[in-house]
Design a protein around this motif. Sequence first.
Motif, PDB file in Angstrom:
ATOM      1  N   GLN A   1      -4.464   0.513  -6.665  1.00 47.19           N
ATOM      2  CA  GLN A   1      -4.572   1.499  -5.600  1.00 47.19           C
ATOM      3  C   GLN A   1      -3.431   1.287  -4.618  1.00 47.19           C
ATOM      4  OE1 GLN A   1      -6.892   4.079  -5.289  1.00 47.19           O
ATOM      5  NE2 GLN A   1      -5.482   4.708  -3.669  1.00 47.19           N
ATOM      6  N   ALA A   2      -2.515   2.249  -4.607  1.00 46.58           N
ATOM      7  CA  ALA A   2      -1.364   2.176  -3.705  1.00 46.58           C
ATOM      8  C   ALA A   2      -1.623   3.021  -2.471  1.00 46.58           C
ATOM      9  CB  ALA A   2      -0.103   2.643  -4.416  1.00 46.58           C
ATOM     10  N   SER A   3      -1.097   2.565  -1.351  1.00 50.62           N
ATOM     11  CA  SER A   3      -1.261   3.308  -0.106  1.00 50.62           C
ATOM     12  C   SER A   3      -0.139   2.954   0.861  1.00 50.62           C
ATOM     13  CB  SER A   3      -2.621   2.991   0.521  1.00 50.62           C
ATOM     14  OG  SER A   3      -2.712   1.625   0.831  1.00 50.62           O
ATOM     15  N   GLY A   4      -0.061   3.721   1.952  1.00 52.01           N
ATOM     16  CA  GLY A   4       0.876   3.391   3.010  1.00 52.01           C
ATOM     17  C   GLY A   4       2.029   4.356   3.180  1.00 52.01           C
ATOM     18  N   GLY A   5       2.167   5.303   2.273  1.00 46.17           N
ATOM     19  CA  GLY A   5       3.263   6.258   2.402  1.00 46.17           C
ATOM     20  C   GLY A   5       3.045   7.215   3.556  1.00 46.17           C
TER      21      GLY A   5
ATOM     22  N   SER B   1       9.833   2.223  10.322  1.00 44.25           N
ATOM     23  CA  SER B   1       9.332   1.300   9.306  1.00 44.25           C
ATOM     24  C   SER B   1       8.039   1.809   8.699  1.00 44.25           C
ATOM     25  CB  SER B   1       9.087  -0.081   9.916  1.00 44.25           C
ATOM     26  OG  SER B   1      10.275  -0.658  10.415  1.00 44.25           O
ATOM     27  N   LEU B   2       7.792   1.370   7.483  1.00 46.32           N
ATOM     28  CA  LEU B   2       6.526   1.615   6.797  1.00 46.32           C
ATOM     29  C   LEU B   2       6.191   0.392   5.972  1.00 46.32           C
ATOM     30  CD1 LEU B   2       6.592   5.225   5.255  1.00 46.32           C
ATOM     31  CD2 LEU B   2       5.002   4.377   6.980  1.00 46.32           C
ATOM     32  N   ARG B   3       4.906   0.185   5.748  1.00 50.41           N
ATOM     33  CA  ARG B   3       4.480  -0.876   4.843  1.00 50.41           C
ATOM     34  C   ARG B   3       3.599  -0.268   3.770  1.00 50.41           C
ATOM     35  NH1 ARG B   3       1.796  -6.409   6.900  1.00 50.41           N
ATOM     36  NH2 ARG B   3       3.926  -6.600   7.708  1.00 50.41           N
ATOM     37  N   LEU B   4       4.012  -0.431   2.541  1.00 47.77           N
ATOM     38  CA  LEU B   4       3.220   0.003   1.400  1.00 47.77           C
ATOM     39  C   LEU B   4       2.375  -1.161   0.897  1.00 47.77           C
ATOM     40  CD1 LEU B   4       5.919   1.966  -0.643  1.00 47.77           C
ATOM     41  CD2 LEU B   4       4.510   2.760   1.264  1.00 47.77           C
ATOM     42  N   SER B   5       1.237  -0.831   0.355  1.00 48.56           N
ATOM     43  CA  SER B   5       0.405  -1.853  -0.258  1.00 48.56           C
ATOM     44  C   SER B   5      -0.116  -1.351  -1.594  1.00 48.56           C
ATOM     45  CB  SER B   5      -0.767  -2.236   0.649  1.00 48.56           C
ATOM     46  OG  SER B   5      -1.625  -1.140   0.836  1.00 48.56           O
ATOM     47  N   CYS B   6      -0.415  -2.285  -2.459  1.00 50.06           N
ATOM     48  CA  CYS B   6      -0.929  -1.959  -3.786  1.00 50.06           C
ATOM     49  C   CYS B   6      -1.928  -3.049  -4.152  1.00 50.06           C
ATOM     50  CB  CYS B   6       0.204  -1.898  -4.783  1.00 50.06           C
ATOM     51  SG  CYS B   6      -0.318  -1.601  -6.491  1.00 50.06           S
ATOM     52  N   ALA B   7      -3.184  -2.663  -4.238  1.00 50.25           N
ATOM     53  CA  ALA B   7      -4.256  -3.606  -4.514  1.00 50.25           C
ATOM     54  C   ALA B   7      -4.750  -3.435  -5.944  1.00 50.25           C
ATOM     55  CB  ALA B   7      -5.394  -3.406  -3.535  1.00 50.25           C
ATOM     56  N   ALA B   8      -4.844  -4.538  -6.650  1.00 52.88           N
ATOM     57  CA  ALA B   8      -5.331  -4.526  -8.026  1.00 52.88           C
ATOM     58  C   ALA B   8      -6.772  -5.012  -8.059  1.00 52.88           C
ATOM     59  CB  ALA B   8      -4.465  -5.404  -8.902  1.00 52.88           C
TER      60      ALA B   8
END
Length: 119
Positions: free
Chosen positions: A4-8, A16-23
């Motif tokens: 699940q990717a998010s943060g865009g 700045s932005l921080r993206l995250s990707c949780a498995a």
Amino acid sequence: VQLQASGGGLVQPGWSLRLSCAASGSIFSINAMRWYRQAPGKQRELVATISSGDTNYADSVKGRFTIFRDNAKNTVYLQMNSLKPEDTAVYYCNLLLTRTRTGPVYSYWGQGTLVTVSS
């Protein structure tokens, strides 16, 4: 296994932005975590990789982007600073992982999150 990717989002140049990707799911170990991006009309390109503590970056993002991971949460992040219009793209996370101690390495992809840098 699901990613699940998010943060865009939409930001102005220099922000700045921080993206995250949780498995989540049946994961034994994660060998490598990567972020790719695909701009409109262009091929998907590798942006950053983290594996066993080592990191690598595309020349276009060196010094501006930082990839890091939280092993306890099976999550990879991409901190993006000093964003430029040319960073506009859909960003995808990709994880290479094993599901058992002796099993093969699988490649999983997140669904993509759109980053738009525009004034």
